[in-house]
Design an enzyme around this catalytic site. Structure first.
Site, PDB file in Angstrom:
ATOM      1  N   GLU A  32       9.413  51.254  13.651  1.00 14.70           N
ATOM      2  CA  GLU A  32       8.054  51.585  13.186  1.00 14.70           C
ATOM      3  C   GLU A  32       7.868  53.104  13.164  1.00 14.70           C
ATOM      4  O   GLU A  32       6.875  53.621  13.678  1.00 14.70           O
ATOM      5  CB  GLU A  32       7.006  50.939  14.098  1.00 14.70           C
ATOM      6  CG  GLU A  32       7.001  49.430  14.009  1.00 14.70           C
ATOM      7  CD  GLU A  32       5.761  48.801  14.639  1.00 14.70           C
ATOM      8  OE1 GLU A  32       5.182  49.400  15.560  1.00 14.70           O
ATOM      9  OE2 GLU A  32       5.368  47.722  14.185  1.00 14.70           O
ATOM     10  N   GLU A  74       8.756  41.490  12.614  1.00 16.73           N
ATOM     11  CA  GLU A  74       8.065  41.107  13.856  1.00 16.73           C
ATOM     12  C   GLU A  74       6.854  40.280  13.493  1.00 16.73           C
ATOM     13  O   GLU A  74       5.842  40.818  13.024  1.00 16.73           O
ATOM     14  CB  GLU A  74       7.610  42.349  14.630  1.00 16.73           C
ATOM     15  CG  GLU A  74       8.742  43.132  15.250  1.00 16.73           C
ATOM     16  CD  GLU A  74       8.243  44.342  16.035  1.00 16.73           C
ATOM     17  OE1 GLU A  74       7.088  44.340  16.503  1.00 16.73           O
ATOM     18  OE2 GLU A  74       9.019  45.306  16.159  1.00 16.73           O
TER      19      GLU A  74
HETATM   20  C1  GLA Z   1       5.358  46.862  17.512  1.00 12.89           C
HETATM   21  C2  GLA Z   1       6.696  47.295  18.082  1.00 12.89           C
HETATM   22  C3  GLA Z   1       7.231  46.305  19.081  1.00 12.89           C
HETATM   23  C4  GLA Z   1       6.155  45.869  20.049  1.00 12.89           C
HETATM   24  C5  GLA Z   1       4.997  45.285  19.264  1.00 12.89           C
HETATM   25  C6  GLA Z   1       3.846  44.803  20.118  1.00 12.89           C
HETATM   26  O1  GLA Z   1       5.520  46.015  16.481  1.00 12.89           O
HETATM   27  O2  GLA Z   1       7.639  47.497  17.060  1.00 12.89           O
HETATM   28  O3  GLA Z   1       8.277  46.916  19.767  1.00 12.89           O
HETATM   29  O4  GLA Z   1       5.731  46.970  20.766  1.00 12.89           O
HETATM   30  O5  GLA Z   1       4.470  46.273  18.437  1.00 12.89           O
HETATM   31  O6  GLA Z   1       4.265  43.865  21.021  1.00 12.89           O
END
Ligand code: GLA
Length: 576
Positions: A156, A230
């Site tokens: 991210e 995710e």
């Molecule tokens: C983001 C991050 C993950 C985690 C989620 C929340 O998507 O990429 O590593 O921190 O948020 O659980």
């Protein structure tokens, strides 16, 4: 081997839908990896995804750790032997509610280091880590006959920065070491531009409204496969906050929408597990807010690996869209209420300091990282001349501290306190001032990522800086052995008792902390994590494999005070 052909993933010449779930090997004891992976496969998924936390694998600069719970290769090989594919995310920043987002604390020894960008020192440390890590991963790649289909670059990144040179550096760092499988980035749907590279597949992360997220992905990257890297099927909890749950039907419906669109998906999390020891992260938007020990996440398997109603609902949806590979389902892992353990012995942390701490002197306070310490507690000690009531500015304290004058407890202060000034009474002409600082977990996300612990600067007391400090690093990688010669009655205190186990294979249990305030629990020297009466979490998960037949040593480090000296072991968790 996985390739992208138009808007499809292809494996071995056939269209392939990635149906994946996240299990972090470092959040599950190795004895249970197989159980969790079999349950993943039984649910109808074909791939397991894991992050790789740099700080676990290189705990001290140049010292590498890849055994036990850190045996990444064994985890991947096990998944392969069960007929699963694997996706790896070795960022080296992983976020994940993990301490410092997986970055090693020792990076902060260099105070001017810039993280997650092309800072030369930061890049050099990554090169040296990758020289150790990537040769371990290389034989596991599908291009070399292994199960690893794809590898992620950064994590991210669009939510953190815009240094494309850094992203390209990471791509090249992987490729020049032989990572020739599909590379991808993952970002929130509105952060794709800064987080991605032109020649690397972009994927999106979200919890709901897949149509909107995938529209944005399509607009950004037309004609390529849709993948939710995710899919947040639950959420994590902070100390003092609420325990989050997400409706199973809502998760199953959202999944169905994705599958109808022909998208690929990775459940974040399939099974959350536990932030053992001091590995929880923290968020810091308005204020610093540490994450709890449990990473149950209200995901498809509970923290202790049990099937949830959400799992069953997801399994049904998956069965409609994909042919499930037949697999044996492991038996439900039993839980046991072992009753109560009397912690008969105790010793003040101050009486055992020489055995568990390392002391240095410096004119000014050094941060925890400058003391070559990553986790735990640091005791700062100095002398205050003059009698009186003096004001102290606590701004440098990271994250919470107990203050003692002439060995008497005065106050607890926290980084979260709005009022940064405390008044302290110094009764003598010459006084000792001790400040025991607790690292409650480094920030793992956002602009306050750079989070030095201990004392982040000098202390301003009675209108001046105080010089000449003695600092003791208490990392708690070893526990006191002797519980005798108690002179001090001050907290923190260690309590010790024996848990007798009859079984050869002991069932899991949950440590109840009623009557205790704040601290850590250790079983046979293994740090189960933090507890805190502020909740929401009220029990700590104790996996059976950490117990052995016969005598087991249970140690509690209580920081503040306990109304009881017994610990109960229950058959049910209480996450609030
Ligand atoms: C983001 C991050 C993950 C985690 C989620 C929340 O998507 O990429 O590593 O921190 O948020 O659980």
């Amino acid at each position: 081997m996985l390739t992208v052909q138009g808007n499809q993933f292809v494996v071995n010449g056939r269209p392939f839908q990635i149906l994946s779930g996240a299990i972090h090997y470092f959040r599950v004891v190795p004895e249970y990896w197989e159980d969790r992976l079999l349950k993943l496969k039984h649910c109808g998924l074909n791939t397991v995804e894991t992050y790789i936390p740099w700080n676990l694998h290189e705990p001290k600069k140049g010292q590498f750790h890849f055994t036990g719970i850190a045996d990444l290769e064994a985890f991947v090989r096990l998944a392969e032997s069960l007929g699963l594919y694997v996706i790896l995310r070795p960022s080296p920043y992983i976020c994940a509610e993990w301490e410092f987002g997986g970055l090693p604390a020792w990076l902060l020894k260099e105070k001017d280091i810039e993280l997650r960008c092309s800072h030369p020192a930061f890049l050099q440390h990554i090169e040296e880590y990758y020289d150790e890590l990537i040769p371990r991963i290389k034989p596991l790649l599908s291009t070399n006959g292994g199960p690893v289909l794809a590898v992620q670059i950064e994590n991210e990144y669009g939510g953190y920065g815009n240094d494309k040179t850094y992203l390209a550096f990471l791509r090249d760092a992987l490729q020049k070491r032989g990572v020739d499988v599909l590379l991808f980035t993952s970002d929130g749907p509105d952060m794709l531009a800064d987080g991605s590279l032109p020649d690397v597949l972009a994927t999106v992360n979200f919890g709901s409204r897949p149509d909107e997220a995938f529209q944005k992905l399509k607009a950004f990257q037309p004609g390529r496969p849709l993948m939710c890297m995710e899919f947040w099927d639950g959420w994590f909890d902070h100390w003092t906050g609420e325990h989050h749950v997400r409706d199973g039907k809502d998760v199953a419906d959202t999944l169905e929408q994705m599958l109808e669109m022909g998208a690929s998906v990775n459940f974040y999390m399939f099974h959350g597990g536990t932030n053992f020891a001091f590995y929880n992260g923290a968020n810091h938007y308005e204020t610093y807010t540490p994450t709890i020990t449990s990473y149950d996440y209200d995901s498809l398997l509970s923290e202790s690996g049990d099937i949830t109603p959400k799992y069953e609902m997801v399994k049904k949806v998956l069965a409609k869209y994909a042919k499930r590979q037949e697999t044996k389902m492991p038996a439900t892992s039993p839980k046991k209420a072992y009753g109560t353990v009397e912690l008969t012995e105790s010793i003040s942390l101050f009486d055992t300091l020489p055995a568990i701490g390392k002391t240095v002197r410096s004119p000014y306070p050094l941060t925890m990282e400058q003391l070559d310490q990553s986790y735990g507690f640091t005791l700062y000690k100095t002398t205050i001349d003059g009698k009186g009531r003096f004001e102290m500015d606590i701004t440098p304290v990271r994250d919470r501290a107990f203050i003692y004058v002439n060995r008497h407890y005065q106050k607890t202060v926290s980084r979260r306190d709005e009022n940064k000034f405390v008044m302290l009474d110094f009764p003598q002409e010459i006084n000792s001032l001790e400040i025991l600082v607790e690292n409650m977990g480094r920030v793992n996300y956002g602009k306050n990522l750079k989070d030095s612990k201990g004392m982040a600067g000098n202390l301003w007391i009675n209108n001046k800086y105080v010089f000449d400090w003695e600092m003791t690093a208490i990392e708690l990688d070893r526990l006191p052995v002797l519980f005798k010669n108690q002179k001090e009655n001050r907290y923190p205190k260690f309590f010790r008792g024996i848990l007798e186990i009859q079984e050869d294979a002991a069932p899991d249990t949950f440590v109840q902390l009623d009557g205790w305030t704040k601290g850590n629990v250790f079983i046979n020297g293994f740090n189960l994590g933090r507890y805190w009466s502020v909740g929401p979490q009220a029990t700590l998960y104790l996996p059976g494999p950490l117990l052995k037949k016969g005598k087991n040593e249970l140690v509690v480090l209580e920081l503040e005070g306990n109304r009881t000296t017994t610990i109960s072991l229950a058959a049910e968790p209480n996450l609030g």
